[in-house]
Design a protein around this motif. Structure first.
Motif, PDB file in Angstrom:
ATOM      1  N   GLY A 112      27.137  17.734  18.044  1.00 56.36           N
ATOM      2  CA  GLY A 112      27.770  18.808  18.813  1.00 56.36           C
ATOM      3  C   GLY A 112      26.749  19.770  19.400  1.00 56.36           C
ATOM      4  N   GLY A 113      27.252  20.861  19.997  1.00 54.98           N
ATOM      5  CA  GLY A 113      26.373  21.846  20.631  1.00 54.98           C
ATOM      6  C   GLY A 113      26.817  22.154  22.059  1.00 54.98           C
ATOM      7  N   GLY A 114      28.096  21.985  22.313  1.00 52.27           N
ATOM      8  CA  GLY A 114      28.660  22.406  23.602  1.00 52.27           C
ATOM      9  C   GLY A 114      28.062  21.712  24.818  1.00 52.27           C
ATOM     10  N   TRP A 115      27.580  20.494  24.660  1.00 46.33           N
ATOM     11  CA  TRP A 115      26.942  19.712  25.731  1.00 46.33           C
ATOM     12  C   TRP A 115      25.652  20.373  26.208  1.00 46.33           C
ATOM     13  N   CYS A 116      25.234  21.465  25.558  1.00 47.65           N
ATOM     14  CA  CYS A 116      24.087  22.254  26.031  1.00 47.65           C
ATOM     15  C   CYS A 116      22.942  22.281  25.023  1.00 47.65           C
ATOM     16  N   VAL A 117      23.257  22.278  23.748  1.00 44.60           N
ATOM     17  CA  VAL A 117      22.217  22.383  22.714  1.00 44.60           C
ATOM     18  C   VAL A 117      22.453  21.327  21.637  1.00 44.60           C
ATOM     19  N   GLY A 118      21.601  21.325  20.621  1.00 49.60           N
ATOM     20  CA  GLY A 118      21.749  20.383  19.521  1.00 49.60           C
ATOM     21  C   GLY A 118      20.957  19.112  19.741  1.00 49.60           C
ATOM     22  N   SER A 119      20.780  18.347  18.658  1.00 52.80           N
ATOM     23  CA  SER A 119      20.013  17.110  18.719  1.00 52.80           C
ATOM     24  C   SER A 119      20.246  16.332  17.426  1.00 52.80           C
ATOM     25  N   ALA A 120      20.136  15.009  17.548  1.00 53.66           N
ATOM     26  CA  ALA A 120      20.256  14.156  16.363  1.00 53.66           C
ATOM     27  C   ALA A 120      19.168  14.483  15.352  1.00 53.66           C
ATOM     28  N   ALA A 121      18.061  15.071  15.850  1.00 54.23           N
ATOM     29  CA  ALA A 121      16.916  15.352  14.992  1.00 54.23           C
ATOM     30  C   ALA A 121      17.026  16.694  14.279  1.00 54.23           C
ATOM     31  N   MET A 122      18.057  17.475  14.579  1.00 56.37           N
ATOM     32  CA  MET A 122      18.248  18.759  13.877  1.00 56.37           C
ATOM     33  C   MET A 122      18.508  18.489  12.406  1.00 56.37           C
ATOM     34  N   LYS A 123      17.912  19.308  11.560  1.00 55.49           N
ATOM     35  CA  LYS A 123      18.005  19.087  10.117  1.00 55.49           C
ATOM     36  C   LYS A 123      19.418  18.756   9.621  1.00 55.49           C
ATOM     37  N   PRO A 124      20.426  19.564   9.962  1.00 57.79           N
ATOM     38  CA  PRO A 124      21.766  19.256   9.410  1.00 57.79           C
ATOM     39  C   PRO A 124      22.316  17.909   9.893  1.00 57.79           C
ATOM     40  N   TYR A 125      22.047  17.544  11.138  1.00 58.55           N
ATOM     41  CA  TYR A 125      22.523  16.253  11.645  1.00 58.55           C
ATOM     42  C   TYR A 125      21.754  15.100  11.022  1.00 58.55           C
ATOM     43  N   ASP A 126      20.441  15.285  10.959  1.00 53.68           N
ATOM     44  CA  ASP A 126      19.589  14.257  10.375  1.00 53.68           C
ATOM     45  C   ASP A 126      20.003  14.008   8.922  1.00 53.68           C
ATOM     46  N   HIS A 127      20.282  15.094   8.218  1.00 55.85           N
ATOM     47  CA  HIS A 127      20.678  15.017   6.818  1.00 55.85           C
ATOM     48  C   HIS A 127      22.011  14.281   6.674  1.00 55.85           C
ATOM     49  N   LEU A 128      22.980  14.645   7.518  1.00 56.05           N
ATOM     50  CA  LEU A 128      24.302  14.003   7.456  1.00 56.05           C
ATOM     51  C   LEU A 128      24.188  12.504   7.756  1.00 56.05           C
ATOM     52  N   SER A 129      23.368  12.154   8.729  1.00 57.16           N
ATOM     53  CA  SER A 129      23.218  10.739   9.090  1.00 57.16           C
ATOM     54  C   SER A 129      22.578   9.947   7.961  1.00 57.16           C
ATOM     55  N   LYS A 130      21.548  10.534   7.360  1.00 57.47           N
ATOM     56  CA  LYS A 130      20.865   9.846   6.266  1.00 57.47           C
ATOM     57  C   LYS A 130      21.815   9.656   5.084  1.00 57.47           C
ATOM     58  N   GLN A 131      22.563  10.728   4.794  1.00 60.28           N
ATOM     59  CA  GLN A 131      23.525  10.690   3.706  1.00 60.28           C
ATOM     60  C   GLN A 131      24.602   9.634   3.998  1.00 60.28           C
ATOM     61  N   SER A 132      25.076   9.560   5.244  1.00 56.47           N
ATOM     62  CA  SER A 132      26.102   8.580   5.620  1.00 56.47           C
ATOM     63  C   SER A 132      25.560   7.161   5.462  1.00 56.47           C
ATOM     64  N   ALA A 133      24.329   6.947   5.943  1.00 56.50           N
ATOM     65  CA  ALA A 133      23.730   5.610   5.868  1.00 56.50           C
ATOM     66  C   ALA A 133      23.619   5.156   4.420  1.00 56.50           C
ATOM     67  N   HIS A 134      23.154   6.077   3.566  1.00 61.08           N
ATOM     68  CA  HIS A 134      22.930   5.747   2.164  1.00 61.08           C
ATOM     69  C   HIS A 134      24.256   5.553   1.418  1.00 61.08           C
ATOM     70  N   THR A 135      25.162   6.520   1.550  1.00 59.56           N
ATOM     71  CA  THR A 135      26.420   6.482   0.804  1.00 59.56           C
ATOM     72  C   THR A 135      27.297   5.305   1.217  1.00 59.56           C
ATOM     73  N   LEU A 136      27.325   5.015   2.515  1.00 61.64           N
ATOM     74  CA  LEU A 136      28.240   3.980   3.013  1.00 61.64           C
ATOM     75  C   LEU A 136      27.537   2.634   3.212  1.00 61.64           C
TER      76      LEU A 136
END
Ligand SMILES: *[C@@H]1O[C@H](CO)[C@@H](O)[C@H](O)[C@H]1NC(C)=O
Length: 403
Positions: A112-136
């Protein structure tokens, strides 16, 4: 000495005054939320100042948070993380390290980020993705689509679509040992908007053989026609996403020209010529009674057709997935929709849930009646919220059972 103490007291009062914000009774961990909100608000004020003095665009300042939270792709014992390109679109790829040869599930994640900000590399997103990959034990493809104000609609959508379409090719899925029958698209906020649009477009694309099994829409943006729904009105000053900021995001998606922003603020960007489209976003019919309260429904009475002529994207279903006809919604994948009570976007989510169900789509709707926009990502950082942990756990549990 007395002077110093006086200054200290005055400063403390000022800080407390700035940070303090009356919040609904049922919100948990109010002081943490106030501190998070005050930090975010300060950045917004800085953005306004920078813009006023002509130093920087407002969104360039908002982008500082994205840079501050940037993380390099870092693998750990469980997940291999790399940055790569899918059809020329940058993606961050998370591959679980399990030894088994069994096919894996996959999630196409859109931040997310309103089509203006944010990135997959942002800590919270990176963390969620890693957690999703590992858990699932799932492959996660987190897309770094281009952003406004440099790029406008439909570039953001196109990037998401092209990267997803590349991934969904049989030979690519084979390369990553992904089960073509167990793929989800998921996104939060503007990412939820792009995920919903992606699911709609993939369904009707004859070139795409592999279809999504699931769409997850976390407090998604789903329509830009009516920016005065009850939730826009009631939550205009709630933490993190004010109505003004959401309208700014909407207008920047199309143009940096401030006249669209002004028109959207007064909800006069659509003319009565296009009034027939309002039936798709009619909160008077699509919201449950307890959310309608005593709000009075009326469609804008406005003759100015200039904005829609100049920015036809305003009526494009890829920007406002709620504008899809019922026949286009039928057959969409199982949806998990998260909404939050104190969020301007709450009613977008509720309306889509109604419309999807009417079209025969199976929907699991998780409504949190005590929280605000953006909370999913608040489980790290200096003021972690316990509700964020619970929301992530529920999200991953649901995916584990259903994907
Ligand atoms: C919206 O719904 C109400 C009924 O709740 C109806 O009276 C009104 O005509 C509808 N408006 C549009 C534009 O669909």
């Amino acid at each position: 000495m007395a002077m110093k103490s006086l200054c200290f007291v005055l400063l403390s009062v000022l800080v407390a005054y700035y940070v303090y914000k009356p919040l609904p009774d049922n919100m948990e961990e109010k002081w943490k939320i106030m501190l998070i909100d005050a930090t975010f608000r300060s950045l917004g004020h800085l953005g306004n100042l920078a813009e006023m003095f002509g130093v920087k665009h407002y969104m360039d300042v908002m982008m500082l948070l994205t840079y501050a939270e940037h993380t390099e792709p870092t693998s750990d014992d469980h997940v291999t993380v790399t940055d790569t390109l899918f059809s020329d679109v940058p993606v961050r790829l998370y591959i679980p390290k399990g030894k088994s040869n069994a096919l894996k599930r996959a999630i196409i994640y859109i931040h997310g980020g309103g089509w203006c900000v944010g990135s997959a590399a942002m800590k919270p997103y990176d963390h969620l993705s890693k957690q999703s990959a590992h858990t699932l034990n799932a492959v996660i493809v987190s897309i770094n689509y281009r952003l406004a104000p440099k790029y406008h609609f439909p570039n953001q959508f196109d990037d998401v679509y092209n990267a997803a379409k590349f991934f969904l090719q049989e030979k690519v899925l084979e390369k990553y040992s992904v089960d073509p029958n167990r793929i989800a698209a998921s996104g939060d906020s503007a990412g939820g908007n792009l995920a919903a649009a992606l699911a709609q477009m993939l369904l009707h694309d004859p070139e795409v053989k592999v279809k999504l099994k699931i769409q997850v829409l976390v407090y998604p943006v789903l329509q830009g026609l009516d920016l005065n729904t009850p939730s826009y009105k009631e939550n205009a000053y709630m933490p993190l996403l004010s109505r003004t900021l959401m309208v700014r995001f909407w207008s920047e998606y199309y143009t940096t020209d401030r006249s669209l922003f002004e028109a959207m603020m007064s909800n006069t960007h659509i003319s009565s010529q296009d009034a027939h489209l309002y039936k798709y976003v009619n909160w008077s019919t699509l919201l449950p009674g307890d959310l309608k309260k005593n709000h009075v429904y009326k469609i804008p009475d406005n003759q100015n057709t200039a904005f829609v002529k100049k920015y036809p994207g305003l009526l494009d279903v890829r920007a406002s997935p709620l504008l899809a006809e019922d026949e286009k919604l039928a057959g969409l994948p199982l949806a998990y929709v998260i909404t939050c009570m104190y969020d301007v976007l709450r009613d977008d989510g509720f309306m889509y849930v109604s419309r999807l169900r009417k079209a025969g789509v199976h929907v699991v709707h998780e409504h949190y009646d005590n929280t605000f926009h953006g909370v999913l990502l608040m489980n790290s950082g200096p003021f972690p919220l316990s509700l964020a942990d619970r929301m992530v756990d529920k999200y991953l549990n649901w995916l584990d059972t259903n994907l």
